[in-house]
Write an enzyme that holds these catalytic residues in place. Sequence first.
Site, PDB file in Angstrom:
ATOM      1  N   ALA A  73       0.857  -1.187   0.000  1.00 20.80           N
ATOM      2  CA  ALA A  73       0.000   0.000   0.000  1.00 20.80           C
ATOM      3  C   ALA A  73       0.897   1.242   0.000  1.00 20.80           C
ATOM      4  O   ALA A  73       2.106   1.138   0.224  1.00 20.80           O
ATOM      5  CB  ALA A  73      -0.907  -0.012   1.226  1.00 20.80           C
ATOM      6  N   GLN A  75       1.381   3.610   2.110  1.00 24.75           N
ATOM      7  CA  GLN A  75       2.130   3.778   3.368  1.00 24.75           C
ATOM      8  C   GLN A  75       2.760   2.455   3.830  1.00 24.75           C
ATOM      9  O   GLN A  75       2.837   2.177   5.034  1.00 24.75           O
ATOM     10  CB  GLN A  75       1.224   4.339   4.459  1.00 24.75           C
ATOM     11  CG  GLN A  75       0.996   5.828   4.362  1.00 24.75           C
ATOM     12  CD  GLN A  75       2.275   6.641   4.606  1.00 24.75           C
ATOM     13  OE1 GLN A  75       3.164   6.237   5.336  1.00 24.75           O
ATOM     14  NE2 GLN A  75       2.343   7.795   3.970  1.00 24.75           N
ATOM     15  N   SER A  76       3.231   1.653   2.901  1.00 21.41           N
ATOM     16  CA  SER A  76       3.809   0.356   3.251  1.00 21.41           C
ATOM     17  C   SER A  76       5.075   0.506   4.088  1.00 21.41           C
ATOM     18  O   SER A  76       6.037   1.154   3.662  1.00 21.41           O
ATOM     19  CB  SER A  76       4.129  -0.411   1.969  1.00 21.41           C
ATOM     20  OG  SER A  76       4.879  -1.574   2.263  1.00 21.41           O
ATOM     21  N   ASN A  77       5.082  -0.134   5.253  1.00 20.34           N
ATOM     22  CA  ASN A  77       6.317  -0.230   6.037  1.00 20.34           C
ATOM     23  C   ASN A  77       7.286  -1.200   5.369  1.00 20.34           C
ATOM     24  O   ASN A  77       8.504  -1.018   5.433  1.00 20.34           O
ATOM     25  CB  ASN A  77       6.013  -0.740   7.448  1.00 20.34           C
ATOM     26  CG  ASN A  77       5.043   0.157   8.190  1.00 20.34           C
ATOM     27  OD1 ASN A  77       5.293   1.349   8.324  1.00 20.34           O
ATOM     28  ND2 ASN A  77       3.937  -0.408   8.657  1.00 20.34           N
ATOM     29  N   VAL A  79       7.732  -1.785   2.162  1.00 22.03           N
ATOM     30  CA  VAL A  79       8.459  -1.162   1.044  1.00 22.03           C
ATOM     31  C   VAL A  79       9.574  -0.265   1.593  1.00 22.03           C
ATOM     32  O   VAL A  79      10.702  -0.277   1.090  1.00 22.03           O
ATOM     33  CB  VAL A  79       7.492  -0.378   0.127  1.00 22.03           C
ATOM     34  CG1 VAL A  79       8.261   0.468  -0.884  1.00 22.03           C
ATOM     35  CG2 VAL A  79       6.546  -1.343  -0.598  1.00 22.03           C
TER      36      VAL A  79
END
Length: 335
Positions: A73, A75-77, A79
């Site tokens: 997503a 706000q992916s942690n 990534v």
Amino acid sequence: MHLARFPRVKICHAPTPLEFMPNLTKRLGGPQLWIKRDDCTGLATGGNKNRKLEFLVGEALALGADTLVTQGAVQSNHVRQTVAAAAKFGLRCVGVLEHRVPTNDPDYLDGGNVLLDRLMGLQIEYRPADTDMQAAIEEVGDRLRGEGAKPYLIPGGGSNPTGALGYAAVALELLAQANDIGLRIGRVVHATGSCGTQAGLVAGFAALNADIRVLGIGVRNPRDKQEANVHKLAEATAAKLGLKEGIARDAVEANCDYVGAGYGIPTDGMAEAVMLLARTEGIFLDPVYSGKAMAGLIDLIRRGAFRADENVVFVHTGGQVGLFAYKDFLTRAAG
Ligand SMILES: *Cc1c(COP(=O)(O)O)cnc(C)c1O
């Protein structure tokens, strides 16, 4: 459980602390609440994906890859931690970000994790909501191979049997810590999303014959789907670890009653949990995963799901950077 058989790089500040939370325990009237600080794994503000990336990047380097490709997503942690690992090991990184959460809030779109992604030089590609994201990274991988690159594809959340080895390693680490201090663990509780954390813990505890129950609190899927996905990955992880027996279906338990309106959509329970941890222990949870998981744990405690003398270990999976993406909601909640 012989983890040294698998390629691995050193990323994490580990062992992460296992701490008692006296004030929260007192406030809630028991059970005895402990926290495993996997928000403190180091690299790029830490989090649970660094655990998985030790094995994923190890495999990527063993295969001669020069580029990491992954997805999540906006706000992916995951990534954010992947691009950090890529930087550390001299790899390029492409992150495909899905507009999964329906919002135009500039804090969400450009703040929090996205700001850090940009500072680390992530090559970002965006996709609309409900895109088949695994297909999307495979397409990117094909394109990069056509350009002569050697991409290594990491699934969403780093959740495949290789990544889940990171949490089998945490099962070993946590058990050693508990044995050292004479702590009998009644239950391990944590947020479950793409399933690798829970699958790795369940497979690891099974391999160690630890008889410790793990409760995942879901943040996206309904219970049946979440438990089936975790069980499938736990079986594959156990097979990779060389376990002769499979994983019992009833060793996998997820409670998906605290998702609220959907993935990444904030709930009042999450805000309450974030503020309670901040105000009793000075610990920050995150709004998408650990905040909702703690909201679930608090509600279950209030409903009497645990004995007052039982030791419950909450695995803090990180993600606090995401608080800044929900600034308006949390500011209102804080009054
Ligand atoms: C990804 C993530 C989780 C969920 O872990 P999975 O292995 O995907 O189930 C929990 N908390 C945070 C902060 C995360 O980033």
